[in-house]
Design a protein around this motif. Structure first.
Motif, PDB file in Angstrom:
ATOM      1  N   ALA A   7      33.588  -7.640  26.740  1.00  0.00           N
ATOM      2  CA  ALA A   7      32.327  -8.249  27.162  1.00  0.00           C
ATOM      3  C   ALA A   7      31.163  -7.447  26.585  1.00  0.00           C
ATOM      4  O   ALA A   7      31.119  -6.223  26.707  1.00  0.00           O
ATOM      5  N   GLU A   8      30.230  -8.132  25.949  1.00  0.00           N
ATOM      6  CA  GLU A   8      29.066  -7.455  25.358  1.00  0.00           C
ATOM      7  C   GLU A   8      27.934  -7.443  26.388  1.00  0.00           C
ATOM      8  O   GLU A   8      27.513  -8.500  26.872  1.00  0.00           O
ATOM      9  N   ILE A   9      27.435  -6.261  26.701  1.00  0.00           N
ATOM     10  CA  ILE A   9      26.443  -6.114  27.768  1.00  0.00           C
ATOM     11  C   ILE A   9      25.162  -5.480  27.233  1.00  0.00           C
ATOM     12  O   ILE A   9      25.192  -4.454  26.553  1.00  0.00           O
ATOM     13  N   LEU A  10      24.053  -6.112  27.569  1.00  0.00           N
ATOM     14  CA  LEU A  10      22.725  -5.597  27.252  1.00  0.00           C
ATOM     15  C   LEU A  10      22.062  -5.140  28.550  1.00  0.00           C
ATOM     16  O   LEU A  10      21.829  -5.950  29.444  1.00  0.00           O
ATOM     17  N   GLY A  11      21.787  -3.848  28.643  1.00  0.00           N
ATOM     18  CA  GLY A  11      21.072  -3.334  29.804  1.00  0.00           C
ATOM     19  C   GLY A  11      19.602  -3.681  29.678  1.00  0.00           C
ATOM     20  O   GLY A  11      18.938  -3.298  28.712  1.00  0.00           O
ATOM     21  N   THR A  12      19.079  -4.424  30.644  1.00  0.00           N
ATOM     22  CA  THR A  12      17.724  -4.940  30.534  1.00  0.00           C
ATOM     23  C   THR A  12      16.820  -4.376  31.627  1.00  0.00           C
ATOM     24  O   THR A  12      17.264  -3.623  32.481  1.00  0.00           O
ATOM     25  N   ALA A  13      15.547  -4.750  31.559  1.00  0.00           N
ATOM     26  CA  ALA A  13      14.518  -4.223  32.465  1.00  0.00           C
ATOM     27  C   ALA A  13      14.412  -2.703  32.337  1.00  0.00           C
ATOM     28  O   ALA A  13      14.346  -1.970  33.318  1.00  0.00           O
ATOM     29  N   ILE A  14      14.389  -2.237  31.078  1.00  0.00           N
ATOM     30  CA  ILE A  14      14.283  -0.806  30.783  1.00  0.00           C
ATOM     31  C   ILE A  14      12.812  -0.416  30.667  1.00  0.00           C
ATOM     32  O   ILE A  14      12.071  -0.982  29.867  1.00  0.00           O
ATOM     33  N   TYR A  15      12.402   0.570  31.465  1.00  0.00           N
ATOM     34  CA  TYR A  15      11.018   1.024  31.482  1.00  0.00           C
ATOM     35  C   TYR A  15      10.875   2.498  31.112  1.00  0.00           C
ATOM     36  O   TYR A  15       9.773   3.033  31.161  1.00  0.00           O
ATOM     37  N   SER A  16      11.980   3.159  30.752  1.00  0.00           N
ATOM     38  CA  SER A  16      11.912   4.592  30.443  1.00  0.00           C
ATOM     39  C   SER A  16      13.133   5.007  29.634  1.00  0.00           C
ATOM     40  O   SER A  16      14.164   4.322  29.644  1.00  0.00           O
ATOM     41  N   ALA A  17      13.010   6.155  28.972  1.00  0.00           N
ATOM     42  CA  ALA A  17      14.121   6.662  28.177  1.00  0.00           C
ATOM     43  C   ALA A  17      15.304   7.065  29.049  1.00  0.00           C
ATOM     44  O   ALA A  17      16.457   6.824  28.700  1.00  0.00           O
ATOM     45  N   ASP A  18      15.016   7.686  30.199  1.00  0.00           N
ATOM     46  CA  ASP A  18      16.127   8.132  31.050  1.00  0.00           C
ATOM     47  C   ASP A  18      16.931   6.956  31.585  1.00  0.00           C
ATOM     48  O   ASP A  18      18.160   7.015  31.681  1.00  0.00           O
ATOM     49  N   GLN A  19      16.245   5.867  31.895  1.00  0.00           N
ATOM     50  CA  GLN A  19      16.928   4.656  32.351  1.00  0.00           C
ATOM     51  C   GLN A  19      17.841   4.115  31.253  1.00  0.00           C
ATOM     52  O   GLN A  19      18.984   3.723  31.518  1.00  0.00           O
TER      53      GLN A  19
ATOM     54  N   LYS B 262      12.967   8.708  21.772  1.00  0.00           N
ATOM     55  CA  LYS B 262      13.862   9.561  22.554  1.00  0.00           C
ATOM     56  C   LYS B 262      15.219   8.896  22.758  1.00  0.00           C
ATOM     57  O   LYS B 262      16.267   9.548  22.658  1.00  0.00           O
ATOM     58  N   MET B 263      15.211   7.599  23.067  1.00  0.00           N
ATOM     59  CA  MET B 263      16.475   6.872  23.220  1.00  0.00           C
ATOM     60  C   MET B 263      17.294   6.961  21.945  1.00  0.00           C
ATOM     61  O   MET B 263      18.490   7.281  21.973  1.00  0.00           O
ATOM     62  N   ARG B 264      16.655   6.654  20.821  1.00  0.00           N
ATOM     63  CA  ARG B 264      17.369   6.622  19.546  1.00  0.00           C
ATOM     64  C   ARG B 264      17.914   7.994  19.191  1.00  0.00           C
ATOM     65  O   ARG B 264      19.055   8.127  18.718  1.00  0.00           O
ATOM     66  N   MET B 265      17.126   9.037  19.439  1.00  0.00           N
ATOM     67  CA  MET B 265      17.581  10.395  19.152  1.00  0.00           C
ATOM     68  C   MET B 265      18.799  10.751  20.002  1.00  0.00           C
ATOM     69  O   MET B 265      19.778  11.321  19.500  1.00  0.00           O
ATOM     70  N   PHE B 266      18.748  10.400  21.279  1.00  0.00           N
ATOM     71  CA  PHE B 266      19.871  10.702  22.181  1.00  0.00           C
ATOM     72  C   PHE B 266      21.125   9.971  21.720  1.00  0.00           C
ATOM     73  O   PHE B 266      22.212  10.558  21.640  1.00  0.00           O
ATOM     74  N   PHE B 267      20.995   8.684  21.415  1.00  0.00           N
ATOM     75  CA  PHE B 267      22.155   7.890  20.997  1.00  0.00           C
ATOM     76  C   PHE B 267      22.750   8.423  19.690  1.00  0.00           C
ATOM     77  O   PHE B 267      23.968   8.576  19.560  1.00  0.00           O
ATOM     78  N   ASP B 268      21.881   8.698  18.725  1.00  0.00           N
ATOM     79  CA  ASP B 268      22.353   9.145  17.411  1.00  0.00           C
ATOM     80  C   ASP B 268      22.979  10.537  17.477  1.00  0.00           C
ATOM     81  O   ASP B 268      24.029  10.777  16.872  1.00  0.00           O
TER      82      ASP B 268
ATOM     83  N   SER C 141       9.729   2.841  15.382  1.00  0.00           N
ATOM     84  CA  SER C 141       9.986   3.980  16.269  1.00  0.00           C
ATOM     85  C   SER C 141      11.477   4.219  16.475  1.00  0.00           C
ATOM     86  O   SER C 141      11.866   5.213  17.091  1.00  0.00           O
ATOM     87  N   GLY C 142      12.301   3.293  15.987  1.00  0.00           N
ATOM     88  CA  GLY C 142      13.738   3.509  16.086  1.00  0.00           C
ATOM     89  C   GLY C 142      14.540   2.399  16.720  1.00  0.00           C
ATOM     90  O   GLY C 142      15.770   2.481  16.773  1.00  0.00           O
ATOM     91  N   ALA C 143      13.888   1.356  17.228  1.00  0.00           N
ATOM     92  CA  ALA C 143      14.641   0.227  17.772  1.00  0.00           C
ATOM     93  C   ALA C 143      15.464  -0.401  16.650  1.00  0.00           C
ATOM     94  O   ALA C 143      14.970  -0.589  15.534  1.00  0.00           O
ATOM     95  N   HIS C 144      16.716  -0.713  16.940  1.00  0.00           N
ATOM     96  CA  HIS C 144      17.580  -1.316  15.926  1.00  0.00           C
ATOM     97  C   HIS C 144      17.136  -2.738  15.602  1.00  0.00           C
ATOM     98  O   HIS C 144      17.274  -3.208  14.470  1.00  0.00           O
ATOM     99  N   THR C 145      16.634  -3.424  16.612  1.00  0.00           N
ATOM    100  CA  THR C 145      16.184  -4.798  16.444  1.00  0.00           C
ATOM    101  C   THR C 145      15.242  -5.131  17.589  1.00  0.00           C
ATOM    102  O   THR C 145      14.925  -4.274  18.414  1.00  0.00           O
ATOM    103  N   ALA C 146      14.798  -6.380  17.633  1.00  0.00           N
ATOM    104  CA  ALA C 146      13.877  -6.799  18.687  1.00  0.00           C
ATOM    105  C   ALA C 146      14.152  -8.249  19.042  1.00  0.00           C
ATOM    106  O   ALA C 146      14.714  -9.002  18.237  1.00  0.00           O
ATOM    107  N   THR C 147      13.756  -8.622  20.236  1.00  0.00           N
ATOM    108  CA  THR C 147      13.812 -10.028  20.629  1.00  0.00           C
ATOM    109  C   THR C 147      12.391 -10.483  20.888  1.00  0.00           C
ATOM    110  O   THR C 147      11.657  -9.858  21.666  1.00  0.00           O
ATOM    111  N   ILE C 148      11.983 -11.547  20.214  1.00  0.00           N
ATOM    112  CA  ILE C 148      10.574 -11.930  20.208  1.00  0.00           C
ATOM    113  C   ILE C 148      10.391 -13.400  20.582  1.00  0.00           C
ATOM    114  O   ILE C 148      11.249 -14.232  20.292  1.00  0.00           O
ATOM    115  N   PRO C 149       9.278 -13.743  21.222  1.00  0.00           N
ATOM    116  CA  PRO C 149       8.992 -15.148  21.539  1.00  0.00           C
ATOM    117  C   PRO C 149       8.612 -15.921  20.287  1.00  0.00           C
ATOM    118  O   PRO C 149       8.187 -15.340  19.274  1.00  0.00           O
ATOM    119  N   TYR C 150       8.728 -17.216  20.367  1.00  0.00           N
ATOM    120  CA  TYR C 150       8.508 -18.089  19.213  1.00  0.00           C
ATOM    121  C   TYR C 150       7.087 -17.976  18.678  1.00  0.00           C
ATOM    122  O   TYR C 150       6.874 -17.953  17.457  1.00  0.00           O
TER     123      TYR C 150
END
Length: 219
Positions: free
Chosen positions: A104-116, A148-154, A179-188
């Protein structure tokens, strides 16, 4: 990139471009379409979308897992991925869903901080979605958080990717990606703003006009 909408007309137009890997939705986006949830999900899949993110609903881990099972029942050709809001119930739900279905592919959403985001990745999320504009509105620098997220993951070899979300303008999209996001989801509407530039439109009209004049010369 991904298209952040549940509108069938927008999706049908956008997927023709070849830019989008899939579609992301949430309850708010689905509600705008005034159609029963599962019916709208099937309608999006019927358009040939390669991947559709659907948020599982509930205020407890039990409820989230139960809704995951409900959504999975319409998971045509495994094209649905699951969005789970990142609070303590969401972390538990991710663990349980992965135990039930490791694929199952899971996207953790409602992220407001690097620690989250870090906790989401450690819990087993395949990707996380920092809310760029909402973070800014709450006094958090989203671009520093994404770095910070990207640095931690990498640094730790985590396969979790960053799918930046929640944008008010196109500069935020570019800022998140650089800033390091692999991709983005954007409105039309922001997708159209990214590609339809007035100055480019003027140049294209001139090229087409001159092309027509060249055709006349060949007759």
């Amino acid at each position: 990139m991904y298209l952040d909408t549940a509108n069938l007309m927008e999706i049908a137009e956008a997927i023709k471009t070849g830019v989008f890997q899939g579609v992301t939705t949430n309850p708010t986006i689905l509600l705008k379409e005034k159609t029963e949830r599962m019916k709208q999900i099937r309608g999006i899949l019927d358009l040939g979308v390669s991947k559709l993110y659907v948020q599982v609903l509930g205020d407890s881990a039990d409820a989230l897992v139960e809704d995951y099972r409900r959504v999975k029942s319409v998971n045509t050709e495994n094209r649905i991925a699951y969005k789970v809001s990142m609070d303590v119930h969401g972390l538990e739900a991710v663990k349980r869903i992965k135990e039930e279905d490791p694929d199952a592919e899971i996207l953790g959403t409602a992220i407001y901080s690097a620690d989250q985001a870090i906790l989401g990745a450690l819990a087993g999320c395949d990707s996380v979605a920092p809310y760029v504009n909402r973070m800014e509105n709450n006094g958090v620098n989203p671009f520093e958080a994404i770095e910070k997220m990207r640095m931690f993951f990498d640094d730790r070899g985590l396969s979790c990717t960053i799918v930046a979300a929640s944008f008010k303008n196109t500069n935020q999209i570019v800022g998140a990606l650089t800033s390091g996001a692999h991709t983005a989801t954007i409105p039309y509407d922001l997708f159209l703003q990214m590609i339809n530039k007035d100055v480019a439109g003027k140049a294209i009209r001139v090229f087409n006009q001159h092309g027509e004049e060249l055709e006349k010369l060949s007759r």
